[in-house]
Design a protein around this motif. Structure first.
Motif, PDB file in Angstrom:
ATOM      1  N   ILE A   1       0.874  -1.030  -0.211  1.00  0.00           N
ATOM      2  CA  ILE A   1      -0.079  -0.032  -0.009  1.00  0.00           C
ATOM      3  C   ILE A   1       0.996   1.075  -0.003  1.00  0.00           C
ATOM      4  N   LYS A   2       0.768   1.940  -0.988  1.00  0.00           N
ATOM      5  CA  LYS A   2       1.553   3.381  -0.912  1.00  0.00           C
ATOM      6  C   LYS A   2       1.197   4.049   0.177  1.00  0.00           C
ATOM      7  N   ASP A   3       2.186   4.839   0.389  1.00  0.00           N
ATOM      8  CA  ASP A   3       2.148   5.894   1.808  1.00  0.00           C
ATOM      9  C   ASP A   3       1.620   7.041   1.296  1.00  0.00           C
ATOM     10  N   ARG A   4       0.499   7.352   1.632  1.00  0.00           N
ATOM     11  CA  ARG A   4      -0.228   8.755   0.989  1.00  0.00           C
ATOM     12  C   ARG A   4      -0.572   9.091   2.276  1.00  0.00           C
ATOM     13  N   THR A   5      -1.062  10.479   2.232  1.00  0.00           N
ATOM     14  CA  THR A   5      -1.762  11.149   3.259  1.00  0.00           C
ATOM     15  C   THR A   5      -2.985  11.722   2.429  1.00  0.00           C
ATOM     16  N   VAL A   6      -4.270  11.195   2.731  1.00  0.00           N
ATOM     17  CA  VAL A   6      -5.514  11.656   2.016  1.00  0.00           C
ATOM     18  C   VAL A   6      -6.413  12.202   2.862  1.00  0.00           C
ATOM     19  N   GLY A   7      -6.382  13.772   2.781  1.00  0.00           N
ATOM     20  CA  GLY A   7      -7.377  14.179   4.021  1.00  0.00           C
ATOM     21  C   GLY A   7      -6.686  14.296   5.147  1.00  0.00           C
TER      22      GLY A   7
ATOM     23  N   ILE B   1      -6.423  11.096   6.649  1.00  0.00           N
ATOM     24  CA  ILE B   1      -5.880   9.608   6.741  1.00  0.00           C
ATOM     25  C   ILE B   1      -4.796   9.394   5.905  1.00  0.00           C
ATOM     26  N   ASN B   2      -3.668   8.664   6.792  1.00  0.00           N
ATOM     27  CA  ASN B   2      -2.310   8.137   6.322  1.00  0.00           C
ATOM     28  C   ASN B   2      -2.759   6.696   5.862  1.00  0.00           C
ATOM     29  N   THR B   3      -2.685   6.198   4.446  1.00  0.00           N
ATOM     30  CA  THR B   3      -3.064   5.021   4.024  1.00  0.00           C
ATOM     31  C   THR B   3      -2.138   3.832   4.537  1.00  0.00           C
ATOM     32  N   LYS B   4      -0.879   4.246   4.879  1.00  0.00           N
ATOM     33  CA  LYS B   4       0.184   3.202   5.575  1.00  0.00           C
ATOM     34  C   LYS B   4      -0.513   2.851   6.981  1.00  0.00           C
ATOM     35  N   GLU B   5      -0.779   3.892   7.702  1.00  0.00           N
ATOM     36  CA  GLU B   5      -1.171   3.691   9.018  1.00  0.00           C
ATOM     37  C   GLU B   5      -2.712   2.967   9.043  1.00  0.00           C
ATOM     38  N   LEU B   6      -3.314   3.260   8.289  1.00  0.00           N
ATOM     39  CA  LEU B   6      -4.527   2.350   8.280  1.00  0.00           C
ATOM     40  C   LEU B   6      -4.446   0.807   7.725  1.00  0.00           C
ATOM     41  N   ASP B   7      -3.370   0.728   6.881  1.00  0.00           N
ATOM     42  CA  ASP B   7      -2.936  -0.589   6.530  1.00  0.00           C
ATOM     43  C   ASP B   7      -2.649  -1.311   7.739  1.00  0.00           C
ATOM     44  N   GLU B   8      -1.870  -0.713   8.444  1.00  0.00           N
ATOM     45  CA  GLU B   8      -1.248  -1.215   9.690  1.00  0.00           C
ATOM     46  C   GLU B   8      -2.407  -1.511  10.736  1.00  0.00           C
ATOM     47  N   LYS B   9      -3.422  -0.687  10.650  1.00  0.00           N
ATOM     48  CA  LYS B   9      -4.457  -1.013  11.626  1.00  0.00           C
ATOM     49  C   LYS B   9      -5.419  -1.907  11.084  1.00  0.00           C
ATOM     50  N   MET B  10      -5.561  -2.040   9.804  1.00  0.00           N
ATOM     51  CA  MET B  10      -6.265  -3.323   9.384  1.00  0.00           C
ATOM     52  C   MET B  10      -5.760  -4.550   9.726  1.00  0.00           C
ATOM     53  N   ALA B  11      -4.445  -4.699   9.649  1.00  0.00           N
ATOM     54  CA  ALA B  11      -3.482  -5.802   9.852  1.00  0.00           C
ATOM     55  C   ALA B  11      -3.508  -6.371  11.012  1.00  0.00           C
TER      56      ALA B  11
ATOM     57  N   HIS C   1     -11.591   0.235  18.373  1.00  0.00           N
ATOM     58  CA  HIS C   1     -10.552   0.214  17.369  1.00  0.00           C
ATOM     59  C   HIS C   1     -10.964  -0.238  15.832  1.00  0.00           C
ATOM     60  N   VAL C   2     -11.886  -1.455  16.033  1.00  0.00           N
ATOM     61  CA  VAL C   2     -12.625  -1.865  14.800  1.00  0.00           C
ATOM     62  C   VAL C   2     -13.578  -0.799  14.208  1.00  0.00           C
ATOM     63  N   SER C   3     -14.270  -0.335  14.972  1.00  0.00           N
ATOM     64  CA  SER C   3     -15.084   0.867  14.245  1.00  0.00           C
ATOM     65  C   SER C   3     -14.377   2.229  13.991  1.00  0.00           C
ATOM     66  N   GLU C   4     -13.209   2.460  14.673  1.00  0.00           N
ATOM     67  CA  GLU C   4     -12.522   3.320  14.089  1.00  0.00           C
ATOM     68  C   GLU C   4     -11.893   3.276  12.778  1.00  0.00           C
ATOM     69  N   THR C   5     -11.408   2.241  12.645  1.00  0.00           N
ATOM     70  CA  THR C   5     -10.778   1.659  11.378  1.00  0.00           C
ATOM     71  C   THR C   5     -11.622   1.565  10.370  1.00  0.00           C
ATOM     72  N   LEU C   6     -13.012   1.071  10.339  1.00  0.00           N
ATOM     73  CA  LEU C   6     -13.817   0.920   9.556  1.00  0.00           C
ATOM     74  C   LEU C   6     -14.330   2.344   9.152  1.00  0.00           C
ATOM     75  N   HIS C   7     -14.502   3.320  10.050  1.00  0.00           N
ATOM     76  CA  HIS C   7     -14.876   4.630   9.622  1.00  0.00           C
ATOM     77  C   HIS C   7     -13.735   5.351   8.873  1.00  0.00           C
ATOM     78  N   GLN C   8     -12.476   5.066   9.122  1.00  0.00           N
ATOM     79  CA  GLN C   8     -11.702   5.790   8.232  1.00  0.00           C
ATOM     80  C   GLN C   8     -11.523   5.106   6.765  1.00  0.00           C
ATOM     81  N   LEU C   9     -11.757   3.803   6.859  1.00  0.00           N
ATOM     82  CA  LEU C   9     -11.871   3.054   5.447  1.00  0.00           C
ATOM     83  C   LEU C   9     -12.978   3.684   4.870  1.00  0.00           C
ATOM     84  N   ASP C  10     -14.143   3.879   5.617  1.00  0.00           N
ATOM     85  CA  ASP C  10     -15.410   4.345   4.712  1.00  0.00           C
ATOM     86  C   ASP C  10     -14.965   5.787   4.275  1.00  0.00           C
ATOM     87  N   GLN C  11     -14.307   6.474   4.939  1.00  0.00           N
ATOM     88  CA  GLN C  11     -14.108   7.843   4.571  1.00  0.00           C
ATOM     89  C   GLN C  11     -13.195   7.853   3.534  1.00  0.00           C
TER      90      GLN C  11
END
Length: 236
Positions: free
Chosen positions: A83-89, A91-101, A130-140
């Motif tokens: 997953i490329k390291d990007r900040t979108v709004g 949300i950092n995509t790498k951090e979200l990747d780590e949360k999902m992992a 933690h799951v709720s926050e992760t899903l919320h970020q993914l949805d965003q």
């Protein structure tokens, strides 16, 4: 006599699994289908390894004696997904990747029974948050037309939700498989099959494609996932 034949055949199927090098937990599924008198079924088995994921599907069909036999084996190898390291709004995509992992996605975290159990302990409530926050970020990430990245969101879902309960929410799963997976289907027909050898061949196929710099990705269909995830009842 019929029960003896069935039990003997069940032992044969389990011995076949052992010869293929597959785990004992699949034996329980053989017992289940035998008890339910289901002759045509599929046994899936996932092998995670250093970010890669191999799916083995054993397809059983009834033979002329009305006994289940292993007909076809499908094997798919999915290389590690970066997953490329990007900040979108915000949300950092790498951090979200780590949360999902860090989350076990094989079961529904928001089923009534699981929620009731999690709410009893501080660690359970923390995991639920933690799951709720992760899903919320993914949805965003998926739905925000201005500060969103649908393709990365869809790739994250595919990467982390392929096996288990949440696979049903992976949008265009068959298309994603064609983009990222190396697969082979083998008709059994009594031949000796080495699953490990086939997996190694698929890995080698992937290495060759990387060396030749073959394209493995194209733009994905632009659809929404937010409504699908919310159908499970959790608040995002």
């Amino acid at each position: 006599m019929e029960n003896n034949i069935t039990n003997e055949h069940s032992m044969h199927l389990k011995d076949q699994l052992r010869q293929l090098g597959l785990p004992y937990k699949l034996h329980e599924q053989i017992d289940y289908y035998q008890q339910m008198d289901i002759l045509e079924f599929t046994l899936p088995h996932w092998i995670p390894e250093n970010g890669s994921l191999t799916l083995i599907e054993l397809h059983y069909k009834p033979d002329t004696q009305n006994l289940s036999v292993l007909d076809t084996i499908d094997i798919s190898y999915r290389p590690p997904i970066e997953i490329k390291d990007r900040t979108v709004g915000d949300i950092n995509t790498k951090e979200l990747d780590e949360k999902m992992a860090s989350i076990n996605w094989t079961y529904d975290h928001f089923s009534e029974r699981i929620v009731d159990e999690d709410m009893k302990t501080a660690s359970g409530r923390k995991m639920l948050d933690h799951v709720s926050e992760t899903l919320h970020q993914l949805d965003q990430l998926h739905d925000n037309k201005i500060h969103g990245d649908k393709e990365t969101a869809q790739l994250l879902m595919y990467k982390h939700w392929t096996s288990g309960y949440y696979s049903r929410f992976v949008e265009d799963l068959s298309a994603m498989k064609k983009l990222y997976e190396y697969s082979r289907s083998i008709k059994v027909d009594g031949q000796n099959i080495s699953i490990q050898n086939i997996i190694e061949q698929l890995k080698e196929q992937y290495k060759i494609s990387v060396q030749q710099k073959l394209p493995v990705k194209r733009e994905l269909p632009d659809k929404t996932i937010g409504r699908q995830t919310r159908k499970r009842g959790q608040s995002l």
